[in-house]
Design a protein around this motif. Sequence first.
Motif, PDB file in Angstrom:
ATOM      1  N   LEU A   1       1.086  -1.240  -0.380  1.00  0.00           N
ATOM      2  CA  LEU A   1      -0.151  -0.194   0.298  1.00  0.00           C
ATOM      3  C   LEU A   1       1.235   1.339  -0.267  1.00  0.00           C
ATOM      4  N   ASP A   2       0.595   2.857  -0.174  1.00  0.00           N
ATOM      5  CA  ASP A   2       1.241   3.406  -0.256  1.00  0.00           C
ATOM      6  C   ASP A   2       0.686   4.144   0.748  1.00  0.00           C
ATOM      7  N   ASP A   3       2.051   5.006   1.267  1.00  0.00           N
ATOM      8  CA  ASP A   3       1.468   6.159   2.375  1.00  0.00           C
ATOM      9  C   ASP A   3       0.753   7.089   1.466  1.00  0.00           C
ATOM     10  N   ALA A   4      -0.589   7.875   2.296  1.00  0.00           N
ATOM     11  CA  ALA A   4      -1.533   8.495   1.880  1.00  0.00           C
ATOM     12  C   ALA A   4      -1.602   9.662   3.824  1.00  0.00           C
ATOM     13  N   VAL A   5      -2.028  10.765   2.779  1.00  0.00           N
ATOM     14  CA  VAL A   5      -2.676  11.579   4.028  1.00  0.00           C
ATOM     15  C   VAL A   5      -4.206  11.629   3.225  1.00  0.00           C
ATOM     16  N   GLY A   6      -5.573  11.002   4.215  1.00  0.00           N
ATOM     17  CA  GLY A   6      -6.772  10.770   3.497  1.00  0.00           C
ATOM     18  C   GLY A   6      -7.583  12.782   3.826  1.00  0.00           C
ATOM     19  N   ARG A   7      -8.459  12.673   2.746  1.00  0.00           N
ATOM     20  CA  ARG A   7      -8.506  14.077   2.554  1.00  0.00           C
ATOM     21  C   ARG A   7     -10.451  14.403   2.804  1.00  0.00           C
ATOM     22  N   ARG A   8     -11.202  14.933   3.130  1.00  0.00           N
ATOM     23  CA  ARG A   8     -12.198  15.615   2.469  1.00  0.00           C
ATOM     24  C   ARG A   8     -12.734  15.080   1.438  1.00  0.00           C
ATOM     25  N   HIS A   9     -13.993  13.776   0.632  1.00  0.00           N
ATOM     26  CA  HIS A   9     -14.160  13.653  -0.643  1.00  0.00           C
ATOM     27  C   HIS A   9     -13.403  13.527  -1.432  1.00  0.00           C
ATOM     28  N   GLY A  10     -11.880  13.164  -1.126  1.00  0.00           N
ATOM     29  CA  GLY A  10     -10.876  12.553  -1.633  1.00  0.00           C
ATOM     30  C   GLY A  10     -10.761  11.387  -2.663  1.00  0.00           C
ATOM     31  N   ASP A  11     -10.494  10.989  -3.036  1.00  0.00           N
ATOM     32  CA  ASP A  11     -10.577   9.486  -3.612  1.00  0.00           C
ATOM     33  C   ASP A  11      -9.321   8.555  -3.543  1.00  0.00           C
ATOM     34  N   HIS A  12      -9.532   7.030  -2.680  1.00  0.00           N
ATOM     35  CA  HIS A  12      -8.193   6.157  -2.397  1.00  0.00           C
ATOM     36  C   HIS A  12      -8.403   5.752  -3.185  1.00  0.00           C
ATOM     37  N   ILE A  13      -7.439   4.886  -3.128  1.00  0.00           N
ATOM     38  CA  ILE A  13      -6.907   3.449  -3.950  1.00  0.00           C
ATOM     39  C   ILE A  13      -5.968   2.595  -3.586  1.00  0.00           C
ATOM     40  N   GLY A  14      -6.330   1.842  -3.063  1.00  0.00           N
ATOM     41  CA  GLY A  14      -4.212   1.285  -2.482  1.00  0.00           C
ATOM     42  C   GLY A  14      -3.388   2.254  -1.463  1.00  0.00           C
ATOM     43  N   GLN A  15      -4.159   2.610  -0.806  1.00  0.00           N
ATOM     44  CA  GLN A  15      -3.419   3.365   0.681  1.00  0.00           C
ATOM     45  C   GLN A  15      -3.653   2.503   1.726  1.00  0.00           C
ATOM     46  N   ARG A  16      -2.098   2.919   2.025  1.00  0.00           N
ATOM     47  CA  ARG A  16      -1.850   3.356   3.692  1.00  0.00           C
ATOM     48  C   ARG A  16      -2.231   5.009   4.159  1.00  0.00           C
ATOM     49  N   ILE A  17      -3.610   4.635   5.048  1.00  0.00           N
ATOM     50  CA  ILE A  17      -4.057   5.833   5.327  1.00  0.00           C
ATOM     51  C   ILE A  17      -4.243   6.382   7.008  1.00  0.00           C
ATOM     52  N   PRO A  18      -3.679   7.544   7.612  1.00  0.00           N
ATOM     53  CA  PRO A  18      -4.008   7.587   8.965  1.00  0.00           C
ATOM     54  C   PRO A  18      -5.273   8.195   9.636  1.00  0.00           C
ATOM     55  N   LEU A  19      -6.089   7.474  10.868  1.00  0.00           N
ATOM     56  CA  LEU A  19      -6.915   8.523  10.561  1.00  0.00           C
ATOM     57  C   LEU A  19      -7.122   9.781  10.948  1.00  0.00           C
ATOM     58  N   ALA A  20      -7.877   9.917  10.608  1.00  0.00           N
ATOM     59  CA  ALA A  20      -8.191  11.930  11.132  1.00  0.00           C
ATOM     60  C   ALA A  20      -8.820  12.220  11.084  1.00  0.00           C
ATOM     61  N   GLU A  21      -9.592  13.990  10.642  1.00  0.00           N
ATOM     62  CA  GLU A  21     -10.649  14.471  11.806  1.00  0.00           C
ATOM     63  C   GLU A  21     -12.201  14.253  10.837  1.00  0.00           C
ATOM     64  N   ASP A  22     -11.693  14.864   9.697  1.00  0.00           N
ATOM     65  CA  ASP A  22     -12.416  14.841   8.805  1.00  0.00           C
ATOM     66  C   ASP A  22     -12.443  14.457   7.521  1.00  0.00           C
ATOM     67  N   LEU A  23     -12.792  12.947   7.015  1.00  0.00           N
ATOM     68  CA  LEU A  23     -13.047  12.301   6.125  1.00  0.00           C
ATOM     69  C   LEU A  23     -14.350  12.090   5.481  1.00  0.00           C
ATOM     70  N   ALA A  24     -15.086  13.194   5.268  1.00  0.00           N
ATOM     71  CA  ALA A  24     -16.807  13.034   5.396  1.00  0.00           C
ATOM     72  C   ALA A  24     -16.670  12.814   3.492  1.00  0.00           C
ATOM     73  N   HIS A  25     -17.360  11.649   3.017  1.00  0.00           N
ATOM     74  CA  HIS A  25     -17.859  12.063   1.791  1.00  0.00           C
ATOM     75  C   HIS A  25     -16.716  11.168   0.647  1.00  0.00           C
ATOM     76  N   ALA A  26     -15.453  10.912   1.674  1.00  0.00           N
ATOM     77  CA  ALA A  26     -14.773   9.591   0.959  1.00  0.00           C
ATOM     78  C   ALA A  26     -14.807   8.774  -0.249  1.00  0.00           C
ATOM     79  N   GLN A  27     -14.269   8.432  -1.121  1.00  0.00           N
ATOM     80  CA  GLN A  27     -13.719   7.116  -1.405  1.00  0.00           C
ATOM     81  C   GLN A  27     -13.114   6.406  -0.730  1.00  0.00           C
ATOM     82  N   PHE A  28     -12.964   5.494  -0.552  1.00  0.00           N
ATOM     83  CA  PHE A  28     -11.768   4.074  -0.257  1.00  0.00           C
ATOM     84  C   PHE A  28     -12.214   3.260  -1.041  1.00  0.00           C
ATOM     85  N   GLU A  29     -11.198   2.505  -1.364  1.00  0.00           N
ATOM     86  CA  GLU A  29     -10.918   1.817  -2.244  1.00  0.00           C
ATOM     87  C   GLU A  29     -10.016   0.782  -1.878  1.00  0.00           C
ATOM     88  N   GLN A  30      -9.815  -0.295  -1.368  1.00  0.00           N
ATOM     89  CA  GLN A  30      -8.277  -1.227  -1.049  1.00  0.00           C
ATOM     90  C   GLN A  30      -7.247  -1.010  -0.237  1.00  0.00           C
TER      91      GLN A  30
END
Length: 214
Positions: free
Chosen positions: A22-51
């Motif tokens: 998995l690629d290390d990444a930072v999650g974001r609101r409305h973000g599109d995340h695929i194949g990533q390792r992400i630290p939990l954060a306060e605002d990840l609302a309405h984002a898409q996470f796959e694998q």
Amino acid sequence: MARSTERPQPPRVSPPDLPDELDDAVGRRHGDHIGQRIPLAEDLAHAQFEQCSLSGTADRVDLTGATLLDVEIVDARTPVLSLKDATIRRLRIAGGRIGTLDLSGAHVAELMLEHARIDYLSLAATKIQDSLITDCTLATVDIPAATATRVRFERCRADEVDTRGLRADALDLRGLEAVAFVDVTALRGTTMTERQVELLAPAFARAAGIDVQD
């Protein structure tokens, strides 16, 4: 292929399908995340996470309206983990200490919730199917107006379970040791042990209009 005659029907659940790396990444609101390792954060609302794999500590985690497909959340430590109105398919939540796990209004298929300590689990108005909750300590389980299909508890404990308005089909409660159920009349479609039913006998009697006295 012959259909299984096992009753209640077991959940058709499998762990998330994650890539070997998995690629290390930072999650974001409305973000599109695929194949990533992400630290939990306060605002990840309405984002898409796959694998993806999420983990860590946060003051609050907002995944309201998010889409999660083949995702794991590991060792989360947070007062609030909100998945309200989320769309979920193959999510594993493993370990951690969570104050409120809010899945209210979510559409959930293939949830694995295991080895977690949760003060308040909300499934209010949730449509949940093919899910397995294992080895969890739960103070309150709130499932009013939920629709639960092929959901099983194994080796879990809870103080109170609010079942008002519950619609259940193959909801297996044999592995849930609960002190009290708020509305025993809403337990239609569930499976319980004989011992569980015996403990609830006074509540069933009162619901049927029987005056129970010694």
